[in-house]
Design a protein around this motif. Structure first.
Motif, PDB file in Angstrom:
ATOM      1  N   ALA A   1     -37.175  15.012  40.518  1.00 48.77           N
ATOM      2  CA  ALA A   1     -38.925  14.405  40.636  1.00 48.77           C
ATOM      3  C   ALA A   1     -38.235  12.367  40.612  1.00 48.77           C
ATOM      4  N   ILE A   2     -39.921  12.873  41.733  1.00 41.17           N
ATOM      5  CA  ILE A   2     -39.641  11.454  41.999  1.00 41.17           C
ATOM      6  C   ILE A   2     -41.065  10.364  41.675  1.00 41.17           C
ATOM      7  N   GLY A   3     -40.916   9.057  40.923  1.00 40.06           N
ATOM      8  CA  GLY A   3     -41.814   8.527  40.375  1.00 40.06           C
ATOM      9  C   GLY A   3     -42.316   8.934  39.338  1.00 40.06           C
TER      10      GLY A   3
ATOM     11  N   ALA B   1     -34.975  10.267  40.836  1.00 36.90           N
ATOM     12  CA  ALA B   1     -35.552   9.142  41.483  1.00 36.90           C
ATOM     13  C   ALA B   1     -36.711   7.862  40.986  1.00 36.90           C
ATOM     14  N   GLY B   2     -36.456   6.873  40.638  1.00 37.79           N
ATOM     15  CA  GLY B   2     -37.288   6.013  40.790  1.00 37.79           C
ATOM     16  C   GLY B   2     -38.875   6.263  41.806  1.00 37.79           C
ATOM     17  N   THR B   3     -37.995   5.189  42.997  1.00 37.62           N
ATOM     18  CA  THR B   3     -39.491   5.734  44.425  1.00 37.62           C
ATOM     19  C   THR B   3     -39.015   6.800  44.956  1.00 37.62           C
ATOM     20  N   TYR B   4     -39.472   6.936  46.361  1.00 39.50           N
ATOM     21  CA  TYR B   4     -38.967   7.744  47.420  1.00 39.50           C
ATOM     22  C   TYR B   4     -38.910   6.954  48.410  1.00 39.50           C
TER      23      TYR B   4
ATOM     24  N   PRO C   1     -43.273  15.623  42.532  1.00 46.52           N
ATOM     25  CA  PRO C   1     -43.533  14.085  43.836  1.00 46.52           C
ATOM     26  C   PRO C   1     -44.216  13.291  42.795  1.00 46.52           C
ATOM     27  N   SER C   2     -44.345  12.387  42.832  1.00 49.64           N
ATOM     28  CA  SER C   2     -44.640  11.002  42.394  1.00 49.64           C
ATOM     29  C   SER C   2     -45.851  11.083  42.644  1.00 49.64           C
TER      30      SER C   2
ATOM     31  N   ALA D   1     -33.194   8.067  48.130  1.00 47.56           N
ATOM     32  CA  ALA D   1     -32.942   8.566  46.810  1.00 47.56           C
ATOM     33  C   ALA D   1     -33.179  10.258  47.387  1.00 47.56           C
ATOM     34  N   ALA D   2     -34.094  10.737  48.346  1.00 46.13           N
ATOM     35  CA  ALA D   2     -34.610  12.394  48.625  1.00 46.13           C
ATOM     36  C   ALA D   2     -32.646  12.777  49.277  1.00 46.13           C
ATOM     37  N   THR D   3     -32.521  12.086  50.002  1.00 48.14           N
ATOM     38  CA  THR D   3     -31.139  12.815  50.040  1.00 48.14           C
ATOM     39  C   THR D   3     -30.211  12.754  49.192  1.00 48.14           C
TER      40      THR D   3
END
Ligand code: HDD
Length: 699
Positions: free
Chosen positions: A643-645, A681-684, A612-613, A689-691
């Motif tokens: 991964a995000i952020g 993904a840049g942001t959650y 996660p971010s 994104a998460a989908t």
């Protein structure tokens, strides 16, 4: 979920439910006041001699001394579960009158035991080996056992070779080495002398022999059985189990590591899936050949070293097996369950398959030394239908027959045989003419066609894995007679395969193919054929790597979505205690308790990793060698990584040597990038994104 069936009810007669109120007694029922101190003579200061008269201590030690029974001579390591079997409809009626295969109003209780073959009871789960897939159906007509494997063929054709084969594959006699593997001189020596094993050895060197999960492998009855219909017609039959989740394997490096990191990986996986509400399911299909067509094939359909290609003999799906209940106690259920290929019910019979004929003798016999002559009376083995006969006595007899007669016929007219039309088992009347002799008929003497067909039906990566396996195993043989003979034999299967392996292991490098290539291919033989109908992440294990300063809202959101798709999520952090979230001081504020720390669980135990971010958390992960190793190892094993952020920066750092990977590193850019199974993904964003990460996760 239907977990309470006729067999579970039957077992409940013997199931004990201890409670905090249960009082401890001896085996003869006398309440005990002390089981911690052996009765001795003591003056209160000095220890005195222990007294043999202490019945309580003696009983405790006697019982302990005799706790073990002989382990199975093969398939010693195993795990089991209860479940049920149901047919879809009566489509198999054309071939059999057995209600278990034709009556869709029935739910037949089953017990299934999965096993490895070579290793002892305490060996590791993920070794390269064939997996046993033994199913006991508790039908209203008696028990029916399909004692199969996850590979459709076998090493030998005639049961008389089984002791030689097992001696050769088991640890060598002089030093009891190796454990849980066939990578040694004796195994390769034996199969080098027995070309009939060539086909099965291909399967054993393929990815089939290192399944990701017992829930993700096929099962096969292997031998040719027969089905008899109401008109008295007979068909030859083979049984196939196909898993709902598709067929998936570990990669060799994972299998090796798991052998040390979690030797119980497969049995824990089965239990976790059942307990988390994802009971594994398989479809049972049959292949049938009419008696008149027996000789229409270029192989003998009674030869257990051959498959029946599905384009020649199509699969007919007939029912579903579901395992939905774990055992209550391992020993009385999984250890004491005993299977016999000779146990069939009316409507099902044997064939003259010479391996099956010998098996029909062997299984009953082995249960006598393992469990005693009355093994069929043990709770897990007894049928759910009535049992009456004149078999008597024997060690550990449990039944009390209230009768004055124990023979047939008798003046009381008690316990009579049953005519076939009323359900009595009757053998199919088969005309047999021949000379008594020890032979192998001509079609049983061709050994390479199907080994070639198997090899040439695999995808390129399956072929590569198979080549690697040959190289690994033959490199473990230090007797050059062994590896030279076997590399020579490989040229009868495939020239390139033989050259590659021989060069690697110092074998016999051929200069031309030893025979023409058999032209047939069968896509059904590749496990790529068995992708699940609907892609799913249900029951898959997903690791979420976190350190102090992680984005808790994001993790909660992603975790909820993954849980909604029935995945099992685990938080992995630097310690197994609270990990504090972004903006919180370490030691106070909100956070989540990690399920494991980076050292106690490894990436090998998971199907996917998500980072996660959270900037502080990302900085810590980047500095943590084990966390970086987690991501690298997951990538090397072709796991999905999300991964995000700032989490993407961690993944980027871990994989910075991998060319062509694209990342979204700018926070604020909410587009999703995916490359080689790495999704960032840049942001959650709950809605997008998460989908997207979720969709791609099964890899
Ligand atoms: Fe076997 C166990 C499968 C050939 C003799 N076998 C055993 C088990 C499986 C198989 C799954 C474990 C059962 C359990 O979980 O308790 N065996 C096979 C398959 C074979 C095969 C698929 C080839 C088609 N087996 C085979 C032969 C013989 C045996 C030819 C002897 C002539 N097998 C045994 C045994 C075992 C056994 C020694 C050990 C423990 C047991 O039976 O109950 O009797």
């Amino acid at each position: 979920m239907l977990t309470d069936n006729a067999k579970i009810k039957d077992l409940s007669r013997d199931t004990i439910h201890p409670t905090p109120k249960s009082q401890m007694t001896t085996d003869h029922g006398v309440k005990m006041s002390d089981t911690d101190h052996w009765l001795s003579v003591s003056n209160g200061t000095d220890v005195g001699p222990a007294l043999l008269e202490d019945q309580i201590a003696r009983e405790k030690i006697h019982r302990f001394d005799h706790e073990r029974i002989p382990e199975r001579v093969v398939h010693a390591r195993g795990t089991g579960a209860h479940g049920y079997f149901r047919v879809f409809d009566d489509r198999a009626k054309k071939y059999t009158f057995a209600p278990v295969l034709t009556d869709s109003s029935r739910t037949t209780p089953v017990f299934v035991r999965f096993s490895t073959v070579q290793g002892s009871k305490g060996s590791a789960d993920t070794v390269r080996d064939v997996r046993g897939f033994a199913v006991k159906f508790y039908t209203a007509e008696g028990n029916w056992d399909v004692v199969g494997n996850n590979i459709p063929v076998f090493f030998i054709q005639d049961a008389i070779n089984f002791p030689d084969f097992v001696h050769a594959v088991k640890p060598e006699p002089h030093n009891e080495v190796p454990q849980g593997q066939s990578a040694h001189n004796n195994f390769w020596d034996f199969v080098g002398f027995r070309p009939e094993a060539a086909h099965m050895v291909m399967w054993a060197m393929s990815d089939r022999a290192i399944p990701r999960s017992l829930r993700m492998m096929q099962g096969f009855g292997v031998n040719t059985f027969t089905l008899i219909n109401e008109k008295g017609e007979r068909h030859f039959v083979k049984f196939h189990w196909a898993p709902e989740l598709g067929v998936h394997s570990l990669v060799w490096d994972e299998a090796l590591k798991l052998g040390g990191q979690d030797p119980d990986f497969h049995r824990k996986d089965l239990e976790e899936a059942i307990k988390s509400g994802c009971p594994p399911k398989w479809t049972l299909s049959i292949q049938v050949v009419a008696e008149k067509d027996e000789h229409n094939f270029d192989f003998d359909i009674l030869d257990a070293t051959k498959v029946w290609p599905v384009d020649e003999v199509p699969l007919l799906p007939i029912g579903e097996l579901c395992l939905n209940r774990c055992v209550d106690e391992f020993f009385p259920e999984t250890e004491q369950v005993a299977f016999c290929t000779s146990h069939v019910v009316p409507g099902i019979g044997f064939s003259n398959d010479p391996l099956l004929q010998g098996r029909n003798f062997s299984y009953f016999d082995t249960q006598i030394s393992r469990l005693g002559i009355n093994w069929e009376q043990l709770p897990i083995n007894r049928p759910v239908c009535p049992v009456f006969n004149h078999n008597r006595g024997g060690a550990m007899q449990h039944r009390i027959n209230k009768s004055t007669v124990n023979y047939h016929p008798n003046r009381e007219d008690e316990v009579k045989t049953v005519p076939p039309l009323e359900g009595g088992y009757t053998e199919f009347m088969e005309k047999v003419i021949g000379l008594k002799q020890r032979v192998r008929t001509p079609k049983f003497q061709e050994h390479y066609n199907q080994a070639q067909m198997f090899y040439h039906s695999l995808t390129p990566y399956e072929k590569q894995h198979l080549i690697n396996a040959y190289c690994f195993e033959l490199s473990h043989c230090d007797d050059e007679r062994v590896y030279k003979r076997y590399t020579d034999l490989l040229n009868k299967i495939d020239f390139d395969l033989a050259v590659t392996v021989a060069r690697k292991v110092n074998g016999v490098v051929p200069d031309k193919p030893a025979r023409e290539t058999y032209p047939k291919r069968d896509s059904y033989l590749s496990q790529a054929f068995f992708a699940p109908k609907e892609p799913t992440i249900a029951s898959r294990r997903i690791a979420i790597l976190i350190a102090d300063g992680f984005n808790e809202i994001e993790v909660q959101g992603v975790r909820a979505m993954l849980a909604g798709a029935k995945a099992n999520c685990f938080l992995i952090g630097p310690r197994r205690s609270k990990i504090y979230s972004e903006g919180q001081a370490v030691g106070s504020g909100t956070g989540l308790v990690a399920d494991h720390h980076f050292e106690d669980q490894r990436s090998t135990m998971f199907d996917a990793v998500y980072v996660p971010s959270g900037s502080e958390h990302a900085k810590t992960l980047m500095k943590t060698g084990r966390a970086i190793h987690w991501i690298r190892e997951a990538f090397a094993h072709c796991k999905s990584i999300g991964a995000i952020g700032e989490g993407a920066s961690v993944v980027h750092k871990a994989l910075d040597t991998v060319e062509h990977l694209q990342f979204n590193l700018n926070r604020g850019d909410d587009s999703v990038t995916s490359s080689y199974g790495v999704v960032t993904a840049g942001t959650y964003n709950v809605n997008s994104a998460a989908t997207d990460t979720l969709k791609i996760a099964p890899g």
